[in-house]
Design a protein around this motif. Structure first.
Motif, short mmCIF file in Angstrom:
data_model
loop_
_atom_site.label_atom_id
_atom_site.label_comp_id
_atom_site.label_asym_id
_atom_site.label_seq_id
_atom_site.Cartn_x
_atom_site.Cartn_y
_atom_site.Cartn_z
N VAL A 35 0.58 -0.90 0.10
CA VAL A 35 -0.13 -0.16 -0.36
C VAL A 35 0.69 1.32 -0.11
O VAL A 35 0.40 2.81 -0.77
N LEU A 36 2.02 1.27 0.81
CA LEU A 36 2.83 2.37 0.67
C LEU A 36 3.80 2.36 -0.66
O LEU A 36 4.39 3.62 -0.63
N PHE A 37 3.67 1.64 -0.74
CA PHE A 37 4.39 1.45 -3.00
C PHE A 37 3.43 2.44 -3.30
O PHE A 37 4.41 3.06 -4.53
N ILE A 38 2.34 1.60 -3.87
CA ILE A 38 1.66 2.50 -4.35
C ILE A 38 1.38 4.05 -4.65
O ILE A 38 1.45 4.83 -5.32
N ARG A 39 0.71 4.45 -3.35
CA ARG A 39 0.58 5.03 -2.30
C ARG A 39 1.26 6.59 -2.80
O ARG A 39 2.11 7.86 -3.17
N ARG A 40 3.15 5.76 -2.98
CA ARG A 40 3.87 6.84 -2.84
C ARG A 40 4.95 6.24 -4.39
O ARG A 40 6.37 6.46 -4.23
N LEU A 41 4.70 5.77 -5.46
CA LEU A 41 4.81 5.10 -6.39
C LEU A 41 5.11 6.51 -7.27
O LEU A 41 6.44 6.43 -8.01
N ASP A 42 4.74 7.88 -7.17
CA ASP A 42 5.31 9.50 -7.66
C ASP A 42 6.78 8.88 -6.91
O ASP A 42 8.13 9.32 -8.04
N ALA A 43 7.15 9.28 -6.20
CA ALA A 43 8.83 9.17 -5.56
C ALA A 43 9.36 8.49 -5.77
O ALA A 43 10.29 8.41 -6.33
N SER A 63 5.61 11.19 -12.61
CA SER A 63 6.11 10.89 -11.44
C SER A 63 4.75 12.27 -11.50
O SER A 63 3.93 11.83 -10.15
N ARG A 64 4.50 13.67 -12.35
CA ARG A 64 3.25 13.98 -11.66
C ARG A 64 2.06 13.04 -12.38
O ARG A 64 0.99 12.86 -11.61
N ILE A 65 2.24 11.90 -13.06
CA ILE A 65 1.27 10.80 -13.03
C ILE A 65 1.04 10.27 -12.45
O ILE A 65 -0.22 10.06 -11.74
N PHE A 66 1.52 9.96 -11.48
CA PHE A 66 1.39 8.73 -10.90
C PHE A 66 1.47 9.25 -9.25
O PHE A 66 1.00 9.17 -8.33
N SER A 67 1.15 10.73 -8.95
CA SER A 67 1.08 11.67 -7.97
C SER A 67 -0.43 11.80 -7.67
O SER A 67 -0.99 11.53 -7.02
N ALA A 68 -1.55 11.23 -8.87
CA ALA A 68 -2.67 10.59 -8.01
C ALA A 68 -3.23 9.03 -7.17
O ALA A 68 -3.57 10.00 -6.97
N LEU A 69 -1.72 9.05 -7.65
CA LEU A 69 -2.02 7.85 -6.26
C LEU A 69 -1.73 7.85 -4.91
O LEU A 69 -2.11 7.02 -4.06
#
Length: 174
Positions: A35-43, A63-69
């Motif tokens: 869960v932490l990995f998916i939520r911080r996938l942008d980083a 990174s901006r695209i994945f920040s929606a997660l």
């Protein structure tokens, strides 16, 4: 003389808890990490992208695209990786038992501990990746999205994103 049946049942319960509790804890840790990995996938994309291709503008876009997660609803897949956690717990319980002082060879006592120290982290990582693969992000299976993205990248459909702006109309016309 026969052993007391309540003592045998108590020992069996302890053995089950000695294996089942670490397996549940390992699965919980794998779920939390996924869960932490998916939520911080942008980083994660930003760090890996800047290390692999410094100065690439596509990394910032991804990174901006994945920040929606960060605010996505993530439900980790718990059941498919649980047998791996159970195997790791069995291996750890068997490898870290106290050695019998009557047995002679010291090397034979250390082999199970070394094997469990090698294979338990491997099984935990496999359980983490399997939990990640079966996670549902906003109702969509994460593994399905990753496999679709891999097929798209292999087909070359995303190559136009890195094209120079002058060449972009030619790429679109093809």
């Amino acid at each position: 003389m026969k052993p007391d049946s309540s003592a045998v049942r108590s020992a069996a319960r302890f053995a089950v808890l000695r294996i089942l509790l670490p397996a549940v804890l390992m699965q919980g840790a794998a779920a939390l990490l996924s869960v932490l990995f998916i939520r911080r996938l942008d980083a994660v994309v930003r760090v890996i992208g800047e290390a692999a291709a410094p100065g690439e503008p596509l990394i910032g876009d991804l990174s901006r695209i994945f920040s929606a997660l960060r605010t996505a609803s993530v439900v980790p897949g718990l059941l498919p990786p649980f047998p791996l956690c159970l195997a790791a717990a069995c291996l750890a319980a068997g490898g870290w038992r106290s050695p019998d002082p009557e047995r002679g060879d010291r090397l034979r006592r250390w082999i199970p501990a070394v094997l469990s120290a090698l294979f338990v982290p491997i099984l935990f990582l496999a359980a983490f990746f399997l939990t990640l693969w079966f996670a549902d992000v906003n109702g969509v299976r994460f593994g399905g999205v990753v496999s679709s993205l891999i097929r798209t990248v292999r087909s070359g459909a995303l190559d136009s994103l890195t094209a120079l702006p002058v060449l972009l109309p030619e790429v679109i016309c093809l």
